[in-house]
Design a protein around this motif. Structure first.
Motif, PDB file in Angstrom:
ATOM      1  N   ARG A  12      37.796  34.545  32.725  1.00  0.00           N
ATOM      2  CA  ARG A  12      37.179  34.208  34.008  1.00  0.00           C
ATOM      3  C   ARG A  12      36.027  35.162  34.327  1.00  0.00           C
ATOM      4  NH1 ARG A  12      38.148  29.385  36.954  1.00  0.00           N
ATOM      5  NH2 ARG A  12      37.219  29.668  38.992  1.00  0.00           N
TER       6      ARG A  12
ATOM      7  N   LEU B 210      35.645  28.916  32.091  1.00  0.00           N
ATOM      8  CA  LEU B 210      36.263  28.591  33.373  1.00  0.00           C
ATOM      9  C   LEU B 210      37.503  27.731  33.174  1.00  0.00           C
ATOM     10  CD1 LEU B 210      33.145  27.754  35.597  1.00  0.00           C
ATOM     11  CD2 LEU B 210      34.719  29.663  35.938  1.00  0.00           C
TER      12      LEU B 210
ATOM     13  N   ALA C   2      40.350  29.595  31.116  1.00  0.00           N
ATOM     14  CA  ALA C   2      41.007  30.659  31.883  1.00  0.00           C
ATOM     15  C   ALA C   2      42.155  30.110  32.719  1.00  0.00           C
ATOM     16  CB  ALA C   2      39.991  31.359  32.779  1.00  0.00           C
TER      17      ALA C   2
ATOM     18  N   ASP D 120      36.332  35.534  40.452  1.00  0.00           N
ATOM     19  CA  ASP D 120      35.052  34.914  40.795  1.00  0.00           C
ATOM     20  C   ASP D 120      34.197  35.826  41.669  1.00  0.00           C
ATOM     21  OD1 ASP D 120      36.125  32.815  39.435  1.00  0.00           O
ATOM     22  OD2 ASP D 120      36.055  31.388  41.091  1.00  0.00           O
TER      23      ASP D 120
ATOM     24  N   VAL E  64      43.673  34.386  38.426  1.00  0.00           N
ATOM     25  CA  VAL E  64      42.387  34.126  37.786  1.00  0.00           C
ATOM     26  C   VAL E  64      41.243  33.981  38.798  1.00  0.00           C
ATOM     27  CG1 VAL E  64      41.124  32.406  36.443  1.00  0.00           C
ATOM     28  CG2 VAL E  64      43.395  33.124  35.718  1.00  0.00           C
TER      29      VAL E  64
END
Length: 297
Positions: free
Chosen positions: A4, A218, A221, A234, A230
């Motif tokens: 991620r 993405l 993950a 971001d 996860v």
């Protein structure tokens, strides 16, 4: 978590590269076209290695088409937000996506939303106001509006993906989004396409390459790690976009940007934690998990 973080870094590079490409005269539709066209072979190889090309068959092509239109609109708005705003500020406003996701889930899916998540939503919007300081005119309001619209559309995409995920594998969803998006982009390209120098073609290649890698990381993950672990990765985007922005000559973000980002990130993390708690309570209610410790309501 590593996948991620890699995805977020690649997305940050892609968005900042879109900004650079725009400064070299590239139309945003061109960036979108090459983003998808160069990612398509990567996606096909991934699907072929994961389960074979026969796995892309679907009976829900209309839902995939709806997801494509929403996803393409969201990508367009995200690209524009990085063109109109400094990278760190565009990334920070993009963090409001979980806030809009909460609102849309309550309004459209009729999900029960209590005082905890509504409070987080309010704090997130306060963070946006602190960051942009509308009365000071630090950022173009058009750019702010585009960034907020991008977060709203991206949240809408998450609802469609939740529906598609019930029957479709991740590879199928990614393939049809990429492939179907080439139809409207292919129609639009003759009106905006132009010749570029070697440097600009290199930027377009980077957009497609980093975008394709990000998309695969993405998706993978989420297969290898719990969502609650996860997704918080971001928020590392604020680090990458800040450093990349400074590297291409942007000013260091103001103090109000960091204060607003803190409120927005805290809001998003709290919403993600509440989603984790609700999911665990649901599993306990179904007898699938033993409640080792009491959970907050």
């Amino acid at each position: 978590m590593a996948l991620r973080l890699t995805a977020v870094f690649c997305l940050s590079v892609m968005f900042v590269t879109v900004r650079l490409a725009s400064e070299h005269g590239v139309h945003v539709v061109e960036s979108l076209f090459y983003r998808q066209a160069l990612a398509l072979p990567v996606v096909l190889i991934w699907v072929a290695m994961a389960g074979g090309l026969q796995t892309i068959r679907t009976r829900r092509i209309r839902v995939h088409a709806s997801r494509m239109m929403l996803g393409l609109t969201g990508m367009l708005l995200n690209f524009l937000s990085y063109i109109l705003l400094p990278p760190a500020e565009a990334a920070t406003i993009g963090f409001t996506m979980p806030i809009f996701g909460t609102i849309l889930s309550a309004l459209i899916l009729r999900e029960a939303t209590g005082i905890h998540r509504w409070s987080a939503v309010l704090i997130g919007f306060v963070g946006v106001l602190v960051m942009i300081r509308p009365d000071a005119g630090h950022f173009p309001l058009q750019g702010v509006a585009v960034a907020i619209a991008a977060a709203l559309v991206t949240a809408s995409v998450s609802l469609v993906l939740r529906e598609l995920g019930r029957t479709e594998a991740a590879g199928v969803v990614v393939f049809w989004f990429t492939a179907l998006s080439m139809i409207p982009l292919g129609v639009a390209m003759p009106f905006v396409a132009q010749m570029h120098d070697a440097t600009t073609w290199g930027l377009l290649l980077m957009i497609g390459l980093f975008g394709g890698i990000a998309q695969l990381c993405l998706t993978t993950a989420l297969r290898w790690g719990p969502v609650s672990v996860v997704l918080p990765m971001d928020y590392s985007a604020i680090i990458w976009t800040t450093l990349l922005g400074v590297a291409i000559g942007e000013d260091w973000p103001m103090a109000t940007t960091w204060i607003g980002a803190t409120l927005i990130v805290a809001s998003g993390l709290y919403i993600a934690w509440r989603e984790h708690v609700r999911a665990r309570q649901s599993r306990i209610g179904q007898g699938r998990v033993s409640p080792a410790v009491p959970l907050p309501d």
